[in-house]
Design a protein around this motif. Structure first.
Motif, PDB file in Angstrom:
ATOM      1  N   UNK A 259      -5.740  16.888  14.211  1.00  0.00           N
ATOM      2  CA  UNK A 259      -4.670  18.178  14.786  1.00  0.00           C
ATOM      3  C   UNK A 259      -6.009  19.117  13.375  1.00  0.00           C
ATOM      4  N   UNK A 260      -5.707  20.431  14.682  1.00  0.00           N
ATOM      5  CA  UNK A 260      -5.996  21.757  14.162  1.00  0.00           C
ATOM      6  C   UNK A 260      -5.177  22.370  12.520  1.00  0.00           C
ATOM      7  N   UNK A 261      -3.932  21.002  12.084  1.00  0.00           N
ATOM      8  CA  UNK A 261      -2.805  22.026  11.668  1.00  0.00           C
ATOM      9  C   UNK A 261      -3.211  20.967   9.867  1.00  0.00           C
ATOM     10  N   UNK A 262      -1.871  21.831   8.842  1.00  0.00           N
ATOM     11  CA  UNK A 262      -2.257  21.572   7.746  1.00  0.00           C
ATOM     12  C   UNK A 262      -0.766  21.488   7.363  1.00  0.00           C
ATOM     13  N   UNK A 263      -0.118  21.094   6.380  1.00  0.00           N
ATOM     14  CA  UNK A 263       1.206  21.372   6.329  1.00  0.00           C
ATOM     15  C   UNK A 263       0.743  22.070   5.261  1.00  0.00           C
ATOM     16  N   UNK A 264       2.052  22.940   4.708  1.00  0.00           N
ATOM     17  CA  UNK A 264       2.048  24.474   4.559  1.00  0.00           C
ATOM     18  C   UNK A 264       3.233  25.050   3.981  1.00  0.00           C
ATOM     19  N   UNK A 265       4.651  24.370   3.988  1.00  0.00           N
ATOM     20  CA  UNK A 265       5.492  25.244   2.878  1.00  0.00           C
ATOM     21  C   UNK A 265       6.593  23.957   3.015  1.00  0.00           C
ATOM     22  N   UNK A 266       7.908  23.975   3.995  1.00  0.00           N
ATOM     23  CA  UNK A 266       8.887  23.210   4.075  1.00  0.00           C
ATOM     24  C   UNK A 266       8.313  22.331   4.775  1.00  0.00           C
ATOM     25  N   UNK A 267       9.209  20.906   5.087  1.00  0.00           N
ATOM     26  CA  UNK A 267       8.827  19.540   5.615  1.00  0.00           C
ATOM     27  C   UNK A 267      11.176  19.352   6.235  1.00  0.00           C
ATOM     28  N   UNK A 268      11.651  19.591   7.262  1.00  0.00           N
ATOM     29  CA  UNK A 268      12.547  19.704   7.840  1.00  0.00           C
ATOM     30  C   UNK A 268      12.897  18.511   8.421  1.00  0.00           C
ATOM     31  N   UNK A 269      14.053  17.350   8.436  1.00  0.00           N
ATOM     32  CA  UNK A 269      14.694  16.730   9.011  1.00  0.00           C
ATOM     33  C   UNK A 269      16.050  17.426   9.676  1.00  0.00           C
ATOM     34  N   UNK A 270      16.178  16.790  11.314  1.00  0.00           N
ATOM     35  CA  UNK A 270      17.456  17.454  11.714  1.00  0.00           C
ATOM     36  C   UNK A 270      18.164  16.166  12.303  1.00  0.00           C
ATOM     37  N   UNK A 271      19.391  15.710  11.879  1.00  0.00           N
ATOM     38  CA  UNK A 271      20.334  14.381  11.845  1.00  0.00           C
ATOM     39  C   UNK A 271      21.467  14.581  13.272  1.00  0.00           C
ATOM     40  N   UNK A 272      22.149  14.516  14.267  1.00  0.00           N
ATOM     41  CA  UNK A 272      22.945  14.948  15.011  1.00  0.00           C
ATOM     42  C   UNK A 272      24.218  14.600  14.779  1.00  0.00           C
ATOM     43  N   UNK A 273      23.817  13.352  13.585  1.00  0.00           N
ATOM     44  CA  UNK A 273      25.369  12.347  13.464  1.00  0.00           C
ATOM     45  C   UNK A 273      25.237  11.525  12.195  1.00  0.00           C
ATOM     46  N   UNK A 274      25.844  11.022  11.565  1.00  0.00           N
ATOM     47  CA  UNK A 274      26.126   9.361  11.155  1.00  0.00           C
ATOM     48  C   UNK A 274      25.525   8.538  11.374  1.00  0.00           C
ATOM     49  N   UNK A 275      25.722   8.134  12.713  1.00  0.00           N
ATOM     50  CA  UNK A 275      25.200   7.274  13.300  1.00  0.00           C
ATOM     51  C   UNK A 275      23.610   6.453  13.317  1.00  0.00           C
ATOM     52  N   UNK A 276      23.610   6.399  12.211  1.00  0.00           N
ATOM     53  CA  UNK A 276      21.708   5.612  12.304  1.00  0.00           C
ATOM     54  C   UNK A 276      21.382   4.661  12.618  1.00  0.00           C
ATOM     55  N   UNK A 277      22.511   3.607  12.599  1.00  0.00           N
ATOM     56  CA  UNK A 277      22.478   2.417  12.645  1.00  0.00           C
ATOM     57  C   UNK A 277      21.993   2.349  14.776  1.00  0.00           C
ATOM     58  N   UNK A 278      22.139   3.088  15.058  1.00  0.00           N
ATOM     59  CA  UNK A 278      22.244   2.837  16.493  1.00  0.00           C
ATOM     60  C   UNK A 278      20.277   2.733  17.131  1.00  0.00           C
ATOM     61  N   UNK A 279      19.974   2.315  17.881  1.00  0.00           N
ATOM     62  CA  UNK A 279      18.692   1.606  18.372  1.00  0.00           C
ATOM     63  C   UNK A 279      18.538   2.796  18.524  1.00  0.00           C
ATOM     64  N   UNK A 280      19.313   4.092  19.620  1.00  0.00           N
ATOM     65  CA  UNK A 280      18.757   4.377  19.714  1.00  0.00           C
ATOM     66  C   UNK A 280      18.615   5.843  19.605  1.00  0.00           C
ATOM     67  N   UNK A 281      19.353   6.245  18.642  1.00  0.00           N
ATOM     68  CA  UNK A 281      19.297   7.598  17.323  1.00  0.00           C
ATOM     69  C   UNK A 281      18.069   8.134  17.589  1.00  0.00           C
ATOM     70  N   UNK A 282      18.520   9.506  17.839  1.00  0.00           N
ATOM     71  CA  UNK A 282      17.471  10.416  18.044  1.00  0.00           C
ATOM     72  C   UNK A 282      17.468  11.774  16.739  1.00  0.00           C
TER      73      UNK A 282
END
Length: 293
Positions: A259-282
């Motif tokens: 791509x034309x981009x490179x990382x330059x600062x923070x990285x953020x993960x956004x989690x909607x719930x604790x249901x992380x074993x759900x195969x449809x977790x988004x």
């Protein structure tokens, strides 16, 4: 310099100092990266941590020396970073499956070869992403600082999330989520970038949320300002952490190099719930980026 070139420079640095005490900050600097980011990307791409790579290479080279020379075991142990013959023997036996004395007598040994980074052309991988331009905003967060030379791995971050889930941190954070929040009421994990930590400081990672401005009653929570950034945002669907690792590997090995981009600062993960074993977790991965020169 692109990520492929930077990664090769870092590997070359490690190999050139394989018998020295390797400084993780200096290794990451070869790739023009923070130590936290470099270690995380390295383990995602390679499937083992930077510390494992260094350890496996040293034990592989030590095995070759034992088999081909008459050097004393204690001298080889010290050369490759072990304080005593006993600690060296335990590590050597775990790696090779035979003792140092057996290696000297001609036992079969394992070889762990030096990494060489090559650009491989993959066929037609497609992944949706979007670009978001965001002004600066505040997060309420519990930050953990990993000491210098501490090995940063996905496992360490997962343990921190587990700890925050058990001790009440996450419910406490939820009280302070902004009504008009950027991350759709998600709890976020933040890998802080160069603007909040220099290479001479510990490595900060935090768990929190977009802050609503209310008075904070918990002494373990702090308010941090995230500077204005452009973000590349990727959707991640599936059971965690496997799905996260798959998408993150795609970002590092395919999206960013092409791509034309490179990382330059923070990285953020956004989690909607604790249901992380759900195969449809988004969930979503937000990476602060800037255009390459």
């Amino acid at each position: 310099m692109n990520w492929i070139q930077g990664l090769q420079r870092a590997i070359d640095y490690v190999e050139n100092h394989i018998t020295d005490e390797i400084n993780y900050d200096e290794t990451a600097k070869q790739a023009y990266s923070s130590s936290f980011h470099f270690q995380r990307v390295f383990s995602t791409i390679c499937g083992y941590s930077l510390g494992d790579y260094i350890r496996f290479r040293r034990l592989s080279l030590a095995g070759s020396e034992l088999a081909a020379s008459k050097a004393r075991v204690i001298d080889i142990a010290l050369k490759y970073g072990y304080d005593t013959p006993e600690s060296f023997s335990r590590a050597f036996t775990r790696f090779h499956g035979v003792s140092p004395s057996a290696a000297r007598k001609g036992a079969i040994l394992k070889s762990f070869s030096r990494l060489s980074v090559k650009l491989i052309l993959y066929g037609g991988t497609t992944m949706d992403y979007r670009i978001e331009n965001k002004d600066s905003f505040d997060v309420v967060i519990r930050k953990k600082r990993f000491p210098k030379q501490h090995e940063i791995t996905t496992m360490e971050i997962s343990k921190f999330w587990e700890e925050c889930g058990k001790d009440g941190t996450i419910p406490a954070v939820c009280k302070y989520i902004s009504k008009n929040n950027i991350f759709d009421n998600c709890i976020i994990g933040v890998s802080f970038g160069a603007e909040t930590s220099s290479l001479n400081e510990d490595f900060p990672y935090g768990i929190g949320a977009h802050y609503n401005g209310g008075e904070i009653s918990e002494d373990y929570l702090t308010i941090e300002k995230i500077p204005a950034h452009t973000y590349a945002v990727f959707k991640c669907i599936g059971k965690m952490p496997e799905a996260f690792q798959k998408v993150y590997k795609y970002i590092c090995t395919e999206f960013l190099p092409a791509s034309e981009y490179r990382p330059c600062g923070v990285e953020i993960e956004a989690y909607p719930s604790a249901d992380i074993t759900n195969p449809d977790y988004t969930c979503e991965i937000w990476i602060a980026v800037e255009k390459k020169n």
